[in-house]
Motif scaffolding. Sequence first.
Motif, PDB file in Angstrom:
ATOM      1  N   TYR A 569     -17.777  12.815  14.629  1.00  0.00           N
ATOM      2  CA  TYR A 569     -17.310  14.072  15.187  1.00  0.00           C
ATOM      3  C   TYR A 569     -18.338  14.498  16.230  1.00  0.00           C
ATOM      4  O   TYR A 569     -19.527  14.557  15.954  1.00  0.00           O
ATOM      5  CB  TYR A 569     -17.164  15.121  14.087  1.00  0.00           C
ATOM      6  CG  TYR A 569     -15.999  14.805  13.198  1.00  0.00           C
ATOM      7  CD1 TYR A 569     -14.748  15.374  13.442  1.00  0.00           C
ATOM      8  CD2 TYR A 569     -16.122  13.911  12.136  1.00  0.00           C
ATOM      9  CE1 TYR A 569     -13.663  15.071  12.653  1.00  0.00           C
ATOM     10  CE2 TYR A 569     -15.047  13.603  11.339  1.00  0.00           C
ATOM     11  CZ  TYR A 569     -13.806  14.185  11.598  1.00  0.00           C
ATOM     12  OH  TYR A 569     -12.733  13.875  10.819  1.00  0.00           O
ATOM     13  N   CYS A 586     -18.965  24.699   8.794  1.00  0.00           N
ATOM     14  CA  CYS A 586     -19.359  23.375   8.294  1.00  0.00           C
ATOM     15  C   CYS A 586     -19.950  23.482   6.898  1.00  0.00           C
ATOM     16  O   CYS A 586     -20.885  24.225   6.664  1.00  0.00           O
ATOM     17  CB  CYS A 586     -20.375  22.744   9.250  1.00  0.00           C
ATOM     18  SG  CYS A 586     -21.065  21.215   8.580  1.00  0.00           S
ATOM     19  N   PRO A 587     -19.389  22.712   5.963  1.00  0.00           N
ATOM     20  CA  PRO A 587     -19.829  22.851   4.573  1.00  0.00           C
ATOM     21  C   PRO A 587     -21.249  22.340   4.332  1.00  0.00           C
ATOM     22  O   PRO A 587     -21.847  22.672   3.323  1.00  0.00           O
ATOM     23  CB  PRO A 587     -18.817  22.008   3.797  1.00  0.00           C
ATOM     24  CG  PRO A 587     -18.245  21.053   4.779  1.00  0.00           C
ATOM     25  CD  PRO A 587     -18.298  21.745   6.104  1.00  0.00           C
ATOM     26  N   VAL A 588     -21.774  21.525   5.238  1.00  0.00           N
ATOM     27  CA  VAL A 588     -23.110  20.979   4.983  1.00  0.00           C
ATOM     28  C   VAL A 588     -24.121  21.372   6.059  1.00  0.00           C
ATOM     29  O   VAL A 588     -25.165  20.744   6.192  1.00  0.00           O
ATOM     30  CB  VAL A 588     -23.065  19.434   4.831  1.00  0.00           C
ATOM     31  CG1 VAL A 588     -22.322  19.034   3.573  1.00  0.00           C
ATOM     32  CG2 VAL A 588     -22.404  18.792   6.056  1.00  0.00           C
ATOM     33  N   ILE A 591     -24.092  21.416  11.863  1.00  0.00           N
ATOM     34  CA  ILE A 591     -23.981  21.802  13.278  1.00  0.00           C
ATOM     35  C   ILE A 591     -25.051  22.842  13.624  1.00  0.00           C
ATOM     36  O   ILE A 591     -25.196  23.843  12.929  1.00  0.00           O
ATOM     37  CB  ILE A 591     -22.574  22.362  13.584  1.00  0.00           C
ATOM     38  CG1 ILE A 591     -21.509  21.381  13.062  1.00  0.00           C
ATOM     39  CG2 ILE A 591     -22.415  22.592  15.086  1.00  0.00           C
ATOM     40  CD1 ILE A 591     -20.088  21.830  13.279  1.00  0.00           C
ATOM     41  N   ILE A 601     -23.699  18.229  16.797  1.00  0.00           N
ATOM     42  CA  ILE A 601     -23.499  17.838  15.404  1.00  0.00           C
ATOM     43  C   ILE A 601     -24.549  16.815  14.997  1.00  0.00           C
ATOM     44  O   ILE A 601     -24.754  15.820  15.686  1.00  0.00           O
ATOM     45  CB  ILE A 601     -22.090  17.254  15.194  1.00  0.00           C
ATOM     46  CG1 ILE A 601     -21.050  18.351  15.451  1.00  0.00           C
ATOM     47  CG2 ILE A 601     -21.938  16.685  13.779  1.00  0.00           C
ATOM     48  CD1 ILE A 601     -19.628  17.878  15.344  1.00  0.00           C
ATOM     49  N   CYS A 606     -23.631  15.053   8.816  1.00  0.00           N
ATOM     50  CA  CYS A 606     -22.172  15.231   8.803  1.00  0.00           C
ATOM     51  C   CYS A 606     -21.501  14.372   7.747  1.00  0.00           C
ATOM     52  O   CYS A 606     -21.795  13.188   7.610  1.00  0.00           O
ATOM     53  CB  CYS A 606     -21.616  14.885  10.189  1.00  0.00           C
ATOM     54  SG  CYS A 606     -19.832  14.774  10.223  1.00  0.00           S
ATOM     55  N   ILE A 607     -20.620  14.966   6.959  1.00  0.00           N
ATOM     56  CA  ILE A 607     -19.900  14.204   5.936  1.00  0.00           C
ATOM     57  C   ILE A 607     -18.472  13.886   6.375  1.00  0.00           C
ATOM     58  O   ILE A 607     -17.629  13.481   5.576  1.00  0.00           O
ATOM     59  CB  ILE A 607     -19.884  14.952   4.589  1.00  0.00           C
ATOM     60  CG1 ILE A 607     -19.294  16.353   4.771  1.00  0.00           C
ATOM     61  CG2 ILE A 607     -21.279  15.024   3.975  1.00  0.00           C
ATOM     62  CD1 ILE A 607     -18.871  17.014   3.479  1.00  0.00           C
ATOM     63  N   CYS A 609     -15.877  15.688   7.256  1.00  0.00           N
ATOM     64  CA  CYS A 609     -14.792  16.372   6.567  1.00  0.00           C
ATOM     65  C   CYS A 609     -13.713  16.819   7.543  1.00  0.00           C
ATOM     66  O   CYS A 609     -12.578  17.080   7.159  1.00  0.00           O
ATOM     67  CB  CYS A 609     -15.321  17.571   5.794  1.00  0.00           C
ATOM     68  SG  CYS A 609     -15.802  18.910   6.874  1.00  0.00           S
ATOM     69  N   GLY A 610     -14.084  16.930   8.802  1.00  0.00           N
ATOM     70  CA  GLY A 610     -13.078  17.272   9.799  1.00  0.00           C
ATOM     71  C   GLY A 610     -12.797  18.754   9.935  1.00  0.00           C
ATOM     72  O   GLY A 610     -11.952  19.160  10.723  1.00  0.00           O
ATOM     73  N   CYS A 612     -14.549  21.133  11.248  1.00  0.00           N
ATOM     74  CA  CYS A 612     -14.938  21.746  12.514  1.00  0.00           C
ATOM     75  C   CYS A 612     -13.868  21.583  13.592  1.00  0.00           C
ATOM     76  O   CYS A 612     -13.631  22.495  14.383  1.00  0.00           O
ATOM     77  CB  CYS A 612     -16.272  21.193  12.981  1.00  0.00           C
ATOM     78  SG  CYS A 612     -16.348  19.400  12.972  1.00  0.00           S
TER      79      CYS A 612
HETATM   80  S1  SF4 Z   1     -16.986  17.016  10.188  1.00  0.00           S
HETATM   81 FE1  SF4 Z   1     -17.426  18.438   8.526  1.00  0.00          FE
HETATM   82  S2  SF4 Z   1     -19.496  17.922   7.957  1.00  0.00           S
HETATM   83 FE2  SF4 Z   1     -19.200  17.007   9.943  1.00  0.00          FE
HETATM   84  S3  SF4 Z   1     -19.895  18.545  11.346  1.00  0.00           S
HETATM   85 FE3  SF4 Z   1     -17.713  18.873  11.144  1.00  0.00          FE
HETATM   86  S4  SF4 Z   1     -17.580  20.424   9.537  1.00  0.00           S
HETATM   87 FE4  SF4 Z   1     -19.632  19.591   9.435  1.00  0.00          FE
END
Ligand code: SF4
Lengths: 624, 162, 555
Positions: A569, A586-588, A591, A601, A606-607, A609-610, A612
Motif C-alpha cells: 500500500y 490504521c490499526p497498527v 502511517i 506508509i 503495515c499489515i 489490511c487495506g 487506509c
Molecule cells: S494497509 Fe492497513 S496496516 Fe497498512 S497502512 Fe493501510 S491501514 Fe495501515
Amino acid sequence: MSRITTQEELNALQGKFMSEIKAEPIRILVCAGTGCQASGSLNVYEKMKELAENTEIKVEFALHVQHPHVHKSGCLGFCEQGPLVRIEPFGVLYTKVKPEDCEEIFNETVKKGEIIHRLLYKNKITGEECFNQDSIPFYNGQTRVVLRTCGTIDPESIEEAISAGEYQALSKTLFKMTPDEVIQTVLDSKLRGRGGGGFVAGKKWQQVASQPVTERYVVCNGDEGDPGAFMDCSIMEGDPHRMIEGMIIAAYATGAHEGYIYVRAEYPLAVKRLTLAIKQATEYGLLGDNILGSGFSFNLHINRGAGAFVCGEGSALTASIEGKRGMPRVKPPRTVEEGLFGKPTVLNNVETYANVPQIILAGAEWYRSIGTENSPGTKTFALTGAVRNTGLVEVPFGITPREIIFNIGGGIRDDKKFKAVQIGGPSGGCLTEKQLDEPLDFDSVKKLGVIVGSGGLVVMDENTCMVEVARFFMEFTHRESCGKCVPCREGTLRMLEILERIVAGNGRMEDIEELRTLSDLIIHTALCGLGKSAPLPVVSTLNSFMDEYIAHIQDKKCPAHVCQKLKQYVIEPTKCKSCSKCARGCPVQAIDGKPKVPYVINQDKCIKCGACIETCPFKAIYVA
Amino acid sequence: MLEQSFYDKTDEILSRYPAQERSLIPIIHEIQEAFNYVPVELLPYVAKHIGITETKAFSVASFYERFSFEPKGKYIIRVCDGTACHVRNSLPVLERLRSELGLSEKKHTTDDMLFTVETVSCLGACSLAPALMVNDHVHPAMTPEKATEMLKALREEASVHE
Amino acid sequence: MGTMKIDGRNVEFSDEKNVLSVIRKAGIDLPTLCYHSELSVYGACRLCNVEDEKGRMFASCSERPRDGMSIKTSTPRLVRYRRMLIELLLASHHRDCTTCVKSGDCDLQKLAHRLGVSTVRWGYKERAHEKDFSSPSIVRDSDKCILCGDCVRVCEGIQGINAIDFANRGTDAMVIPAFNKEIAKTDCVNCGQCRVVCPTGAISINTNIRPVWEALSNPDVKVIAQVAPAVRVALGQAFGGAKGENVMGKIVTALHRLGFDEVYDTTFGADMTILEESKEFLEIFEKGGPFPLFTSCCPAWVSFCEKRWPEFVSHISTSYSPLQMLGSIVREYFKGQNIMSIGIMPCTAKKYEILRDDLKRDGKQNIDYILTTEELITMIKRAGIQFDMLEGEAADMPFGIGSGGAVIFGNSGGVMEAALRTLCKGSERSALEELSTGGVRGPGSLREFTFNYKGKEIKAAVVSGLAEADALLRRIKSGESFYHFVEVMACRRGCIMGGGQPVHAGYRTKEARKHGLYESDVNTQIRRSDENPLALSIYDTLIKGREHELLHSHR
Ligand code: SF4
Ligand SMILES: Cc1cc2nc3c(=O)[nH]c(=O)nc-3n(C[C@H](O)[C@H](O)[C@H](O)COP(=O)(O)O)c2cc1C
Ligand code: SF4
Ligand code: SF4
Ligand code: SF4
Ligand code: SF4
Ligand code: SF4
Ligand code: SF4
Ligand code: SF4
Ligand code: FES
Ligand code: FES
Ligand code: FES
C-alpha cells in the motif's frame, strides 16, 4: 400405475405419454436445477402454477384445453442466466425471470404469443436479442447427446422420460440382444470412461463378464469431487433415468443383479431425484425383479458420500459403500476382479452410463461419427471462471479450447486478457494461450501434460495469480489426502508449505527445485491417483508461468496483485493532502506524516489490511 | 449421559437398516441430520447394533469431513471454496461471515448455536460462483455485502421461530 | 511358477504372492516399513518400489510376480526416492533418538542410517500428543507413529480385537483407540502383538526395570526370579548367540550377577499347572461336561474371553498359570520374609495378569513385577554383563526343575501336549512319540485332533491367535464344532512369539525358537509333569490339601 411387463406395453406407453404431452397447448418449463433453484426458480414455478391453475383465460389458439401446463425441468446448462423459463411450442427462452415477471409472461406470451423483449437473452458481443435457445451462441456451438433431455423434460416424472424415449434402449437390449452383443456394441463404440481416466468402458465390462465369480456389481461413480465441476450433478438432476438405464444395461451385459450409485452428499437435489426415479422405475417394472417381463432382475441402491474427495477413487469408493474408511487400496486385485464386497464390479462414471442408451439405440457407428477417432462422442464441461457465459456445455471431442471459451463462452469477462484455463481440476493443469488451438480429446491433451479429467474448465484472466492457483490446488489435495501413503501425506504437506511461503513473499530460489523434486517423488511413488496427480497443477504452472514464481520469490511481487502478503500500500505524494485521516484509521500506526508533507506508509509495520485505501478522501492510496 | 429421546430416535433409524457394517455410513448420516451432529455416545451404541467395534465406528466416522462430533448450529453455512468460486473471490465472503459471527478457522459454531460456518469444495453451482449453502439451500453469486444481509435475514427468521 | 529377472539375474519363483517375496528370496533386503508376511498388504510406505524395464515404478509388496518380468531394485532414482521418503517421515517425526526407548532397534532409524539420510530439509511441527501410560503392558507414543498400520492390522486381523485403529485423515491421521481414550479402557487384551510389529517407538513395553533394580540394591529384600520357557530360546540371539539356542544356564548366571537371590524355573510351575489342570479335565471328562475345557495359562486369552465371550468364562480351567503357580508357592515358601517376586516372561499380558483380583491371595499379588525378555536384555546390557562369555549355572532349588512337557509350554500346543502326556499309558518314548505326531504339533494356527484315553476318544483343539480363536468359539457356540479340551494362546505360535520377546523375528527365527524348545524336551530326563519329584513332593509339604486356596483362581 401398473408394471410394464412387455416390450409392446412400453412402446404403447411411450406413445400415450407422447400424445398427452403433445396435447398440451402450452408447455411452460421452469428450470429447477441446482443453479436456477438457487436463483429462485421455485418461486417462479409456484407463481406460474398458481396463475395457470386459477386462470379463467381461454388460450386462444388451443381452445380445447382449459389451461396451460407448468413443469419443472432439469438444468439447461445456462444457470448463470437463471431462472430460465422456456415456453413451448414457441421455443422462446426467458432468462433471469422473477416471480414479478410471471403475470406479464402469462398475459403476453402465454395468452397472446407476444414476446417480452426485456426477458430475452442478449448476445453479449453483438447485443442482438436471442429469441430461442438455438440462437444463443452459448448453445449453438454445442452438440447435446448426453444432455439431450436435460431441460426439456421434468426429471421428477418418469412419464415424461418414457415419452422422450428413455428405457427404449433397455428394452432393445433385453429382448433383442445377448449380453455379449451389448458388450460388443459398447466396445465398437469405443466409449471411454468420463470419470477422468478415459478407460475403454467396453473392456471393463468384458473383464467383469469374464470373471469366474458370478456375484457381480454395477456401481456408478457420482462423487464428482472435483471442485469447479458439476456435469454429473446436472445429469443426475436433469434426467436421472438416462443414467439409470445405462446402469441396467451394464448389469444385463455383465450379469450383475445389484447396483449402487454413490452420490456426493453436497448434491441433495440429485439424491432426491435419483431416489424418486428409482422408485418410479421400480413401480413401472423397469427396475427390480423381472424387468419388463424379461426375467432379468436388477436392484439399485443409493449411497451418499460424506465429504471425502478421495472416495471418487474406485477402491476408496467401494470401501465407503462397504461402510469403511474411504482409503484406496493397493492393486491388484483390480475392481473388475475384486471390487465391491470383494466381487467383480463394473465402476463407471455418471456420464459414461448416460452415453450408453444412445449408443445402443443409434449404434456404435453413429457414435463414432461424433468426436475423434480415439475419443468418440461428446464431453460435457463445466465452463466457469472468468468467461462471459458460464455454464454446462456439451461438445464433441476434438473441439479446441478456444472454440469453447470464445465462441460458446463468449470470451473473457469485462474484456480482460485471457491467461490460462485449468482443465482436469486438482489432477490436471493449465493450458495457456499457445495451447488454445490444440484439439481437446483424451490423447492430445495428455501430450500437453494435462488430462481431460472429469470436465471442469476454469477460465482465468490476467487478474489470476498462477502461483496462488497452484497453492490453492495443493491445499485442496493436501486436505483431501487420505493420509495412507507417505509421499502423498507428507509430500503434499511440504509442497504446500513451500507454496505458502512463496505467496507470502518468503520464498527462496531453491524452493523451485524443491517443488520439482517433491513433485517427481509424489507422482512416481504415491499409491493412488490422488497423490499421483496432486503435483500436476504445480508442475504445469512451473512450466508455463515460471516468471510469476520468480516475481514472487525474487522481486517479492505478485504480478496479478492477488497475493495479499505481497501487496504494497503506497501513498501517491502528489495526491496526498496530508489530511491524516488514513493515519488515524490504521490499526497498527503504520502511517506517519506531518502537516503539509505527504504522508508515508511504513512498509515494515503495515499489515496490508487495506483500511487506509477506503478512508482516503482523495484516493491517494493505491496498491503497488 | 444423553437423554432417552436420543436413543429412541436412533432406534428408529437403526430399525430401517440391515444390521450390517455397510449400514454404518447411512446411519451416521441420519443421526447427524436428526441432531445436527453425531453425539459420541451414540457411536458405540450403533456399532454394537450392527456388529462392529466402536473403534471401527469411530475410525470411519472421523474419516469423513461431513460428520461432526460437536454440535452444529441451527444454520449450517457451507461456503464454497471450489476452484470456480475461489477464482471469483469466495474468500472475502467467508472472511466476512467469520468476522461478523466471531468465528475462525478453528471455531466453527457460534456460542448461541445459531450458526456454523464451514467451507466445502463445490456445491455444483459453479456457474453462479461464488456460492454458499445454508442447510440445503444454495445461495448464488455471493458478495460480502450479501452475506451480511443474509445473516440478518436468518437471524430474523430464527427469532420468529422462537 | 516362473522366472523373472531381478537386477539382471534370473530368479525362479513358485507360489510367492508378491514380487517383494521373490526379491527377498533372491537375497536382496529391500527396505520396507509396512510389510509383514502374515498381515494383509497395505502399501503405505512405498519404500518397496521397484522399476521395470520401461522405467515404470510399482510397489513390489503389492504386485503379483509374472513370468518374464524384469525389474531393478536399486537404480539411482529408486535410491533417491527411498531416501526422500524416509526424510519426509523423519520431518514429521518426534526425533529424539538419543533418548528414545526404541533407539538401536528402530527400523526407521536403521533405514535412515542405511539409506544415508543426512539432512532433513523440513521443519518438525510439534504435535505433542500425550503418551498413553494407562496400560500395564504397553505404552503408546503417537508422536513416534509413522502410520504404517502394522499394529492396526495385527490387532484387528490376527487378534480380532481392533482396540486401535486409524482416526481422522491426511496429516491429522493417527492410530488411536476410539475417541482417543486410554488404551486400558478398550478391549485391548495386553498381548503386545502391536508392539512386536511396530517399527518405531510408537508402541513399546511398559517397563518395570526401575523398581526391580531398586529392590536388587536393597539388602533387606530377597529378590526372587522365575524364568519362563520361551525366554530361554529367544534371549541368546541378542548377544550374538544362535537363533533358538536354549541359554537358560547363562540366564541364571546373569540373573545371579544382577543380584537376584533366587532364580527358579517357571517349568516347575508349569508342571503344577498340568497336574491341576489334567485333574480338572479328567473330572469333567468323566462327569460328561460341560465341554470344552479351555486352558487358562494365557492371560490375554482369558481377558479376551471375558470381554467377548462371557458365556465361555466358566469353561476356562481355574488352575493357575505356571507363573502364578510358582508365584503362589514361592510366597507360601517364604512366608513372613521380605521378598520381591519377579517373573521373567516373554509376555506383556503377564504384566496385566499379576494385577488381576482373582489371582490375588488376601489382596496381595502373587508376583510383584514382570520383566519381559526385552527388559532383561536391557538390564544385562545396562549392567555391562558379557552374556556370551558366561558359564551356565543351574537354577536354584527347590523350584529349579521342570519336566520336558513343561518346557514346551512356550509353543502353541505345548500345554495340550503336556497335559495329554499325563494321560498316556506310560512314559515310554513310543507313547510320547505317538502323541507328538498325532496332530498336536504342526503348522497352522488351528490344529484339531483326537486322543485315545482308556478306549474313549478325546477331541482336542489347539488354537493360537485370537481372531482364529474367535472363529473357533463361534463354531463351538453354533454347534458346528465340538471339543472336549481346547488350548488357546493369544499369540500366534504361542509364547515364543509373545509381545515381550525380541522383535524382528523372521520365519527362520520363529522356527528356531520352536525347535529349541522341542529339543530341550527331548534332552530332559523327566518328560511328564506327573513325574517331577519336587512338584509331587510339595503336595505333602507346602500344599497339604489347600490346592483350592493356593493353586486356583477364584474367578
Ligand atoms: S494497509 Fe492497513 S496496516 Fe497498512 S497502512 Fe493501510 S491501514 Fe495501515
Ligand atoms: C482421487 C480421485 C478422485 C476421483 N473422483 C472421481 C469422481 O468424482 N467421479 C468419477 O466418475 N471418477 C472419479 N475418479 C476416477 C475413478 O477412480 C474411476 O476411474 C472412474 O469412476 C471410472 O469410471 P469411468 O471409466 O466411467 O470414467 C477419481 C479418481 C481419483 C484417483
Ligand atoms: S496417494 Fe494420497 S489419497 Fe491416495 S492412498 Fe496415498 S495418501 Fe491416500
Ligand atoms: S488520507 Fe489520503 S490525503 Fe489524507 S493523509 Fe492519508 S493519504 Fe494523504
Ligand atoms: S522411534 Fe526410532 S527414529 Fe523415532 S526417535 Fe525413536 S529411535 Fe529415533
Ligand atoms: S548418533 Fe549422532 S546425534 Fe546421536 S548421539 Fe550419536 S553423535 Fe549424537
Ligand atoms: S496389546 Fe494386543 S489387543 Fe492390545 S492393542 Fe496391542 S495388539 Fe491390540
Ligand atoms: S503405532 Fe507403530 S505399528 Fe502402529 S501405525 Fe504407528 S508406527 Fe505403525
Ligand atoms: S500366548 Fe503367551 S506370550 Fe502371548 S499373551 Fe498368551 S501367555 Fe502371553
Ligand atoms: S440450473 Fe437452470 S440452467 Fe442450470
Ligand atoms: S466451485 Fe463453488 S459451486 Fe462449484
Ligand atoms: S512395503 Fe510395499 S509399500 Fe510398504
